[in-house]
Write a protein that holds these residues in place. Sequence first.
Motif, PDB file in Angstrom:
ATOM      1  N   ALA A   6       0.845  -1.196   0.000  1.00  0.00           N
ATOM      2  CA  ALA A   6       0.000   0.000   0.000  1.00  0.00           C
ATOM      3  C   ALA A   6       0.881   1.247   0.000  1.00  0.00           C
ATOM      4  CB  ALA A   6      -0.915   0.007   1.217  1.00  0.00           C
ATOM      5  N   THR A   7       0.805   2.029  -1.058  1.00  0.00           N
ATOM      6  CA  THR A   7       1.670   3.204  -1.174  1.00  0.00           C
ATOM      7  C   THR A   7       1.319   4.311  -0.186  1.00  0.00           C
ATOM      8  OG1 THR A   7       0.298   4.158  -2.934  1.00  0.00           O
ATOM      9  CG2 THR A   7       2.181   2.785  -3.614  1.00  0.00           C
ATOM     10  N   ILE A   8       0.189   4.212   0.503  1.00  0.00           N
ATOM     11  CA  ILE A   8      -0.170   5.220   1.505  1.00  0.00           C
ATOM     12  C   ILE A   8       0.898   5.304   2.595  1.00  0.00           C
ATOM     13  CG2 ILE A   8      -1.591   3.659   2.901  1.00  0.00           C
ATOM     14  CD1 ILE A   8      -2.492   7.296   2.224  1.00  0.00           C
ATOM     15  N   VAL A   9       1.624   4.207   2.834  1.00  0.00           N
ATOM     16  CA  VAL A   9       2.661   4.233   3.870  1.00  0.00           C
ATOM     17  C   VAL A   9       3.856   5.097   3.473  1.00  0.00           C
ATOM     18  CG1 VAL A   9       1.981   1.965   4.742  1.00  0.00           C
ATOM     19  CG2 VAL A   9       3.878   2.142   3.115  1.00  0.00           C
ATOM     20  N   LEU A  10       3.933   5.503   2.221  1.00  0.00           N
ATOM     21  CA  LEU A  10       5.038   6.351   1.760  1.00  0.00           C
ATOM     22  C   LEU A  10       4.758   7.844   1.954  1.00  0.00           C
ATOM     23  CD1 LEU A  10       5.844   4.439  -1.545  1.00  0.00           C
ATOM     24  CD2 LEU A  10       7.029   4.269   0.661  1.00  0.00           C
ATOM     25  N   VAL A  11       3.538   8.171   2.409  1.00  0.00           N
ATOM     26  CA  VAL A  11       3.160   9.569   2.616  1.00  0.00           C
ATOM     27  C   VAL A  11       3.641  10.010   3.994  1.00  0.00           C
ATOM     28  CG1 VAL A  11       1.224  11.188   2.765  1.00  0.00           C
ATOM     29  CG2 VAL A  11       1.148   9.295   1.137  1.00  0.00           C
ATOM     30  N   PRO A  12       4.395  11.120   4.068  1.00  0.00           N
ATOM     31  CA  PRO A  12       4.856  11.600   5.377  1.00  0.00           C
ATOM     32  C   PRO A  12       3.668  11.946   6.285  1.00  0.00           C
ATOM     33  CG  PRO A  12       5.954  12.772   3.586  1.00  0.00           C
ATOM     34  CD  PRO A  12       4.854  11.961   2.974  1.00  0.00           C
ATOM     35  N   PRO A  13       3.708  11.572   7.546  1.00  0.00           N
ATOM     36  CA  PRO A  13       2.606  11.873   8.459  1.00  0.00           C
ATOM     37  C   PRO A  13       2.380  13.382   8.592  1.00  0.00           C
ATOM     38  CG  PRO A  13       4.165  10.360   9.484  1.00  0.00           C
ATOM     39  CD  PRO A  13       4.781  10.835   8.208  1.00  0.00           C
ATOM     40  N   GLY A  14       1.127  13.770   8.550  1.00  0.00           N
ATOM     41  CA  GLY A  14       0.768  15.154   8.806  1.00  0.00           C
ATOM     42  C   GLY A  14       0.966  16.141   7.689  1.00  0.00           C
ATOM     43  N   ARG A  15       1.416  15.688   6.553  1.00  0.00           N
ATOM     44  CA  ARG A  15       1.590  16.632   5.441  1.00  0.00           C
ATOM     45  C   ARG A  15       1.417  15.909   4.118  1.00  0.00           C
ATOM     46  NH1 ARG A  15       7.690  16.851   4.152  1.00  0.00           N
ATOM     47  NH2 ARG A  15       8.457  15.212   5.469  1.00  0.00           N
ATOM     48  N   PRO A  16       0.949  16.627   3.122  1.00  0.00           N
ATOM     49  CA  PRO A  16       0.781  15.983   1.811  1.00  0.00           C
ATOM     50  C   PRO A  16       2.143  15.688   1.185  1.00  0.00           C
ATOM     51  CG  PRO A  16       0.259  18.314   1.677  1.00  0.00           C
ATOM     52  CD  PRO A  16       0.511  18.003   3.134  1.00  0.00           C
ATOM     53  N   ALA A  17       2.175  14.639   0.440  1.00  0.00           N
ATOM     54  CA  ALA A  17       3.418  14.260  -0.241  1.00  0.00           C
ATOM     55  C   ALA A  17       3.526  14.991  -1.571  1.00  0.00           C
ATOM     56  CB  ALA A  17       3.441  12.757  -0.477  1.00  0.00           C
ATOM     57  N   PRO A  19       4.407  14.898  -5.418  1.00  0.00           N
ATOM     58  CA  PRO A  19       4.350  13.770  -6.361  1.00  0.00           C
ATOM     59  C   PRO A  19       5.749  13.195  -6.603  1.00  0.00           C
ATOM     60  CG  PRO A  19       3.118  15.649  -7.192  1.00  0.00           C
ATOM     61  CD  PRO A  19       3.866  16.123  -5.975  1.00  0.00           C
ATOM     62  N   PRO A  20       5.916  11.900  -6.433  1.00  0.00           N
ATOM     63  CA  PRO A  20       7.239  11.310  -6.621  1.00  0.00           C
ATOM     64  C   PRO A  20       7.618  11.257  -8.098  1.00  0.00           C
ATOM     65  CG  PRO A  20       5.633   9.599  -6.198  1.00  0.00           C
ATOM     66  CD  PRO A  20       4.915  10.901  -6.057  1.00  0.00           C
ATOM     67  N   PRO A  21       8.872  11.601  -8.408  1.00  0.00           N
ATOM     68  CA  PRO A  21       9.326  11.478  -9.799  1.00  0.00           C
ATOM     69  C   PRO A  21       9.433  10.000 -10.185  1.00  0.00           C
ATOM     70  CG  PRO A  21      11.142  12.126  -8.372  1.00  0.00           C
ATOM     71  CD  PRO A  21       9.905  12.125  -7.522  1.00  0.00           C
ATOM     72  N   ALA A  22       9.566   9.755 -11.469  1.00  0.00           N
ATOM     73  CA  ALA A  22       9.593   8.381 -11.989  1.00  0.00           C
ATOM     74  C   ALA A  22      10.662   7.526 -11.303  1.00  0.00           C
ATOM     75  CB  ALA A  22       9.803   8.394 -13.498  1.00  0.00           C
ATOM     76  N   ALA A  23      11.835   8.084 -11.042  1.00  0.00           N
ATOM     77  CA  ALA A  23      12.907   7.304 -10.416  1.00  0.00           C
ATOM     78  C   ALA A  23      12.524   6.862  -9.005  1.00  0.00           C
ATOM     79  CB  ALA A  23      14.201   8.112 -10.377  1.00  0.00           C
ATOM     80  N   LEU A  42      -2.412   1.623  -5.058  1.00  0.00           N
ATOM     81  CA  LEU A  42      -2.018   3.013  -5.267  1.00  0.00           C
ATOM     82  C   LEU A  42      -2.895   3.966  -4.469  1.00  0.00           C
ATOM     83  CD1 LEU A  42      -1.516   2.753  -9.110  1.00  0.00           C
ATOM     84  CD2 LEU A  42       0.271   2.812  -7.352  1.00  0.00           C
ATOM     85  N   SER A  43      -2.263   4.920  -3.817  1.00  0.00           N
ATOM     86  CA  SER A  43      -2.975   5.935  -3.053  1.00  0.00           C
ATOM     87  C   SER A  43      -2.778   7.301  -3.700  1.00  0.00           C
ATOM     88  CB  SER A  43      -2.448   5.994  -1.621  1.00  0.00           C
ATOM     89  OG  SER A  43      -2.981   7.125  -0.963  1.00  0.00           O
ATOM     90  N   PRO A  44      -3.865   8.040  -3.962  1.00  0.00           N
ATOM     91  CA  PRO A  44      -3.728   9.388  -4.504  1.00  0.00           C
ATOM     92  C   PRO A  44      -3.022  10.340  -3.541  1.00  0.00           C
ATOM     93  CG  PRO A  44      -5.961   8.588  -4.825  1.00  0.00           C
ATOM     94  CD  PRO A  44      -5.260   7.610  -3.924  1.00  0.00           C
ATOM     95  N   ARG A  45      -2.927   9.977  -2.279  1.00  0.00           N
ATOM     96  CA  ARG A  45      -2.175  10.817  -1.342  1.00  0.00           C
ATOM     97  C   ARG A  45      -0.673  10.671  -1.579  1.00  0.00           C
ATOM     98  NH1 ARG A  45      -4.098  10.632   4.542  1.00  0.00           N
ATOM     99  NH2 ARG A  45      -3.001  12.612   4.494  1.00  0.00           N
ATOM    100  N   TRP A  46      -0.257   9.588  -2.234  1.00  0.00           N
ATOM    101  CA  TRP A  46       1.151   9.402  -2.590  1.00  0.00           C
ATOM    102  C   TRP A  46       1.406   9.912  -4.008  1.00  0.00           C
ATOM    103  CZ3 TRP A  46       3.375   5.491  -5.973  1.00  0.00           C
ATOM    104  CH2 TRP A  46       4.764   5.463  -5.947  1.00  0.00           C
ATOM    105  N   TYR A  47       0.560   9.509  -4.942  1.00  0.00           N
ATOM    106  CA  TYR A  47       0.676   9.929  -6.338  1.00  0.00           C
ATOM    107  C   TYR A  47      -0.741  10.031  -6.879  1.00  0.00           C
ATOM    108  CZ  TYR A  47       2.559  10.109 -11.100  1.00  0.00           C
ATOM    109  OH  TYR A  47       2.891  10.491 -12.364  1.00  0.00           O
TER     110      TYR A  47
END
Length: 82
Positions: A6-17, A19-23, A42-47
Amino acid sequence: MRWSFATIVLVPPGRPAAPPPAARRAEAFARAAAAGFEGVELSPRWYDVVALPAAGLRELAAEVAAAGLTVSGLNLNRVIPT
Protein backbone atom coordinates in the motif's frame (compact mmCIF):
# COMPACT_ATOMS: atom_id res chain seq x y z
CA MET A 1 -2.03 -12.54 -5.63
CA ARG A 2 -1.20 -12.94 -1.99
CA TRP A 3 0.25 -9.61 -0.79
CA SER A 4 0.02 -6.03 -2.05
CA PHE A 5 2.08 -3.05 -0.98
CA ALA A 6 0.00 0.00 0.00
CA THR A 7 1.67 3.20 -1.17
CA ILE A 8 -0.17 5.22 1.50
CA VAL A 9 2.66 4.23 3.87
CA LEU A 10 5.04 6.35 1.76
CA VAL A 11 3.16 9.57 2.62
CA PRO A 12 4.86 11.60 5.38
CA PRO A 13 2.61 11.87 8.46
CA GLY A 14 0.77 15.15 8.81
CA ARG A 15 1.59 16.63 5.44
CA PRO A 16 0.78 15.98 1.81
CA ALA A 17 3.42 14.26 -0.24
CA ALA A 18 4.99 15.89 -3.27
CA PRO A 19 4.35 13.77 -6.36
CA PRO A 20 7.24 11.31 -6.62
CA PRO A 21 9.33 11.48 -9.80
CA ALA A 22 9.59 8.38 -11.99
CA ALA A 23 12.91 7.30 -10.42
CA ARG A 24 11.42 7.36 -6.89
CA ARG A 25 8.35 5.43 -8.05
CA ALA A 26 10.56 2.82 -9.72
CA GLU A 27 12.61 2.51 -6.52
CA ALA A 28 9.47 2.04 -4.40
CA PHE A 29 8.07 -0.59 -6.77
CA ALA A 30 11.41 -2.43 -6.95
CA ARG A 31 11.71 -2.51 -3.16
CA ALA A 32 8.16 -3.78 -2.81
CA ALA A 33 8.85 -6.57 -5.29
CA ALA A 34 12.15 -7.45 -3.57
CA ALA A 35 10.30 -7.69 -0.25
CA GLY A 36 7.98 -10.30 -1.74
CA PHE A 37 4.92 -8.23 -2.59
CA GLU A 38 3.08 -9.24 -5.75
CA GLY A 39 0.92 -6.16 -6.20
CA VAL A 40 0.67 -2.51 -5.34
CA GLU A 41 -2.30 -0.56 -4.03
CA LEU A 42 -2.02 3.01 -5.27
CA SER A 43 -2.97 5.94 -3.05
CA PRO A 44 -3.73 9.39 -4.50
CA ARG A 45 -2.18 10.82 -1.34
CA TRP A 46 1.15 9.40 -2.59
CA TYR A 47 0.68 9.93 -6.34
CA ASP A 48 -2.54 11.48 -7.61
CA VAL A 49 -3.71 8.78 -9.99
CA VAL A 50 -7.18 10.35 -10.05
CA ALA A 51 -5.80 13.41 -11.85
CA LEU A 52 -3.60 11.53 -14.33
CA PRO A 53 -4.56 11.55 -18.00
CA ALA A 54 -4.84 8.21 -19.79
CA ALA A 55 -1.23 8.39 -21.01
CA GLY A 56 -0.01 8.94 -17.45
CA LEU A 57 -1.99 5.97 -16.22
CA ARG A 58 -0.49 3.78 -18.94
CA GLU A 59 3.00 4.98 -18.00
CA LEU A 60 2.37 4.21 -14.33
CA ALA A 61 1.01 0.74 -15.18
CA ALA A 62 4.15 0.08 -17.23
CA GLU A 63 6.35 1.14 -14.28
CA VAL A 64 4.47 -1.24 -11.97
CA ALA A 65 4.74 -4.09 -14.51
CA ALA A 66 8.47 -3.42 -15.04
CA ALA A 67 8.98 -4.17 -11.33
CA GLY A 68 7.11 -7.45 -11.73
CA LEU A 69 4.04 -6.23 -9.85
CA THR A 70 0.40 -5.71 -10.73
CA VAL A 71 -1.92 -2.93 -9.64
CA SER A 72 -4.22 -4.57 -7.12
CA GLY A 73 -6.34 -1.58 -6.25
CA LEU A 74 -6.77 2.09 -5.53
CA ASN A 75 -6.93 3.51 -2.04
CA LEU A 76 -9.42 6.33 -2.47
CA ASN A 77 -9.93 7.20 1.18
CA ARG A 78 -10.63 10.88 1.74
CA VAL A 79 -10.50 11.62 -1.97
CA ILE A 80 -13.41 13.26 -3.72
CA PRO A 81 -12.92 13.09 -7.49
CA THR A 82 -14.19 16.24 -9.17
